[in-house]
Design an enzyme around this catalytic site. Structure first.
Site, PDB file in Angstrom:
ATOM      1  N   CYS A  19      -2.190   8.690   3.046  1.00 47.14           N
ATOM      2  CA  CYS A  19      -2.176   8.258   1.645  1.00 47.14           C
ATOM      3  C   CYS A  19      -3.553   8.415   1.008  1.00 47.14           C
ATOM      4  CB  CYS A  19      -1.722   6.807   1.546  1.00 47.14           C
ATOM      5  SG  CYS A  19      -0.010   6.542   2.042  1.00 47.14           S
TER       6      CYS A  19
ATOM      7  N   GLU B 185       0.884  -1.170   0.000  1.00 47.58           N
ATOM      8  CA  GLU B 185       0.000   0.000   0.000  1.00 47.58           C
ATOM      9  C   GLU B 185       0.913   1.207   0.000  1.00 47.58           C
ATOM     10  OE1 GLU B 185      -1.371   3.295   1.011  1.00 47.58           O
ATOM     11  OE2 GLU B 185      -1.760   2.450   2.991  1.00 47.58           O
TER      12      GLU B 185
END
Length: 458
Positions: free
Chosen positions: A266, A232
């Protein structure tokens, strides 16, 4: 090598720890391997009891742990407290659902494969190394560890070097809860030591949450050892506003999406793409709300935005804005480093962006919002998809057909309609393109690090 806690609100070194030497790394890897052998033969009931106990311990430690998070990486104390409780919720989620998620999957018609019975069974894969970032120092680890431990895996944690207190807290949490010693072991090591741990035959897989360069490095090392990887990585998520949207709600949510965690997320909305018919009205509201934010001491409950976690991160963010301004962009609010101790950056809105500006293609990891004008929905998607990232996205529209069109057209791992991206244990989480591969959370998250074994019975 020394790992230090440096308070980003003051720049003062609060604590430091010596990195583990080769002998300690070996001891911890072997302990994790032995813990896995014990865990794989325990039942879901035992693992669930220990996991629920870990949730209780987290909640009991909530105030001290929240302060630890804030002092290490600077997020407002209320958000640190919320992170702790989110971790507890996720632990309970997997304690409640792991057995269901990993139940045998039977073939409805086994005679089709000349069998009396045929099914797939999930088995734990072994020891999983997690390379984790500092921005959610407990949550990022728990969202990997909760499903991993409930599946019967053991976990090695290489945490970010600027959150050693959080790493050490997590090193003891699961053993305190009843798990075998070493079920989650922290490795106090630097980035240069990660490849050797990945190559160790006792390590079965690796997961990383972090930057794109770190992801490339870890994936390459895992590939050389033929080991499963989940990544990720970064994101530059679009937040699209169409004419049918509730503009006030969209603007208020856009601010939260951009500055939560001091903008260091993020999945934060970073690029605000607004249809030309409502662009000016939305921008007026958005700028006002950004200007009204309180920047200050993250331990103060009234603070909305604290410091960036590191001096380097703050300076890189400032460079992105300065580069855009030098090439013709306009700053409507913020755009400067406050004159105060610590690594603060004022909440910022930038418009007039063009392709040669770094801010267009790179991730702004801090409270800086880029605003774009879109002529129609096709133009909005063109702008949204023009980066190399594809983590999440948000679309504000009250037209159901238009919502469905955006869901299909956007290159992203998720689309949130009339809301901001938030991770929930019930929902799969992950991205595409340079935002990584694989999924965390939900049922798919616990299955990522399992061996799906096919069983055929005559």
């Amino acid at each position: 090598m020394v790992l230090a806690t440096i308070n980003p609100a003051t720049g003062v070194r609060e604590d430091e720890f010596e990195a583990h030497d080769a002998a300690e790394i070996e001891r911890r890897v072997e302990q994790a391997a032995q813990a896995h052998l014990e865990l794989r033969v325990t039942g879901f009931e035992d693992r669930a009891r220990w996991t629920r106990r870990a949730a209780e311990l987290l909640e009991g430690d909530a105030e001290d742990t929240a302060r630890m998070i804030t002092v290490e990486m600077g997020k407002p104390i209320a958000q640190s407290r919320a992170e702790v409780y989110k971790c507890a919720k996720t632990l309970r989620f997997y304690a409640d659902h792991a057995a269901e998620f990993l139940a045998d999957e039977h073939l409805a018609n086994p005679s089709a494969v000349n069998a009396s019975q045929a099914f797939a069974r999930y088995h734990p894969i072994g020891v999983v190394l997690a390379v984790m970032p500092w921005n959610y120092p407990l949550w990022q680890v728990v969202r990997f560890a909760a499903p991993g431990l409930m599946a019967g895996n053991a976990c090695l944690l290489k945490h970010a070097s600027n959150v050693p207190r959080s790493a050490i807290y997590l090193d003891t949490l699961f053993e305190r809860a009843g798990f075998p010693a070493g079920a989650l072991n922290t490795l106090l090591i630097g980035a240069r030591d990660v490849e050797a741990v990945i190559a160790d035959r006792r390590v079965a897989a690796v997961t990383l949450t972090g930057s794109e360069p770190a992801g490339r490095s870890v994936a390459a090392a895992a590939g050389r050892s033929i080991k499963k990887t989940v990544l990720e990585l970064g994101g530059s998520d679009p937040f699209i506003v169409m004419p049918s949207a509730d503009l006030e709600a969209a603007a208020e949510t856009a601010v939260r999406a951009r500055v939560a965690n001091n903008g260091q997320s993020c999945i934060a909305g970073k690029r605000f793409i607004v249809h030309t018919d409502v662009h000016d009205d939305f921008l007026r509201l958005f700028v006002k709300h950004m200007a009204d934010l309180t920047v200050g001491d993250p331990l103060d409950e009234a603070t909305d935005v604290g410091p960036l976690a590191t001096r380097g991160g703050r300076d890189e963010l400032a460079e992105l804005v300065d580069d855009a301004v030098a090439k013709g962009a306009t700053v409507l609010v913020g755009g400067f480093t406050p004159d105060r101790p610590g690594w603060f950056y004022q909440p910022t809105v930038v418009t007039g962006l063009t392709s040669e500006m770094r801010l267009v293609g790179e991730e702004a990891f801090g409270p800086v919002a880029s605003v774009y004008r879109a002529q129609d929905r096709q133009d909005a998607v063109r702008i949204a998809n023009q980066t190399t990232f594809g983590l999440s996205s948000a679309v504000w529209s009250n037209d159901r057909d238009e919502q469905d069109w955006f869901v299909s057209a956007l290159d992203a791992g998720a689309v949130f309609l009339n809301g901001m991206t938030v991770s929930y244990p019930e929902l799969p989480f992950g991205g595409i393109k340079d935002s990584g591969f694989g999924r965390e959370l939900a049922a798919v998250g616990i299955r990522e690090f399992c061996n799906l074994k096919t069983v055929w019975r005559a």
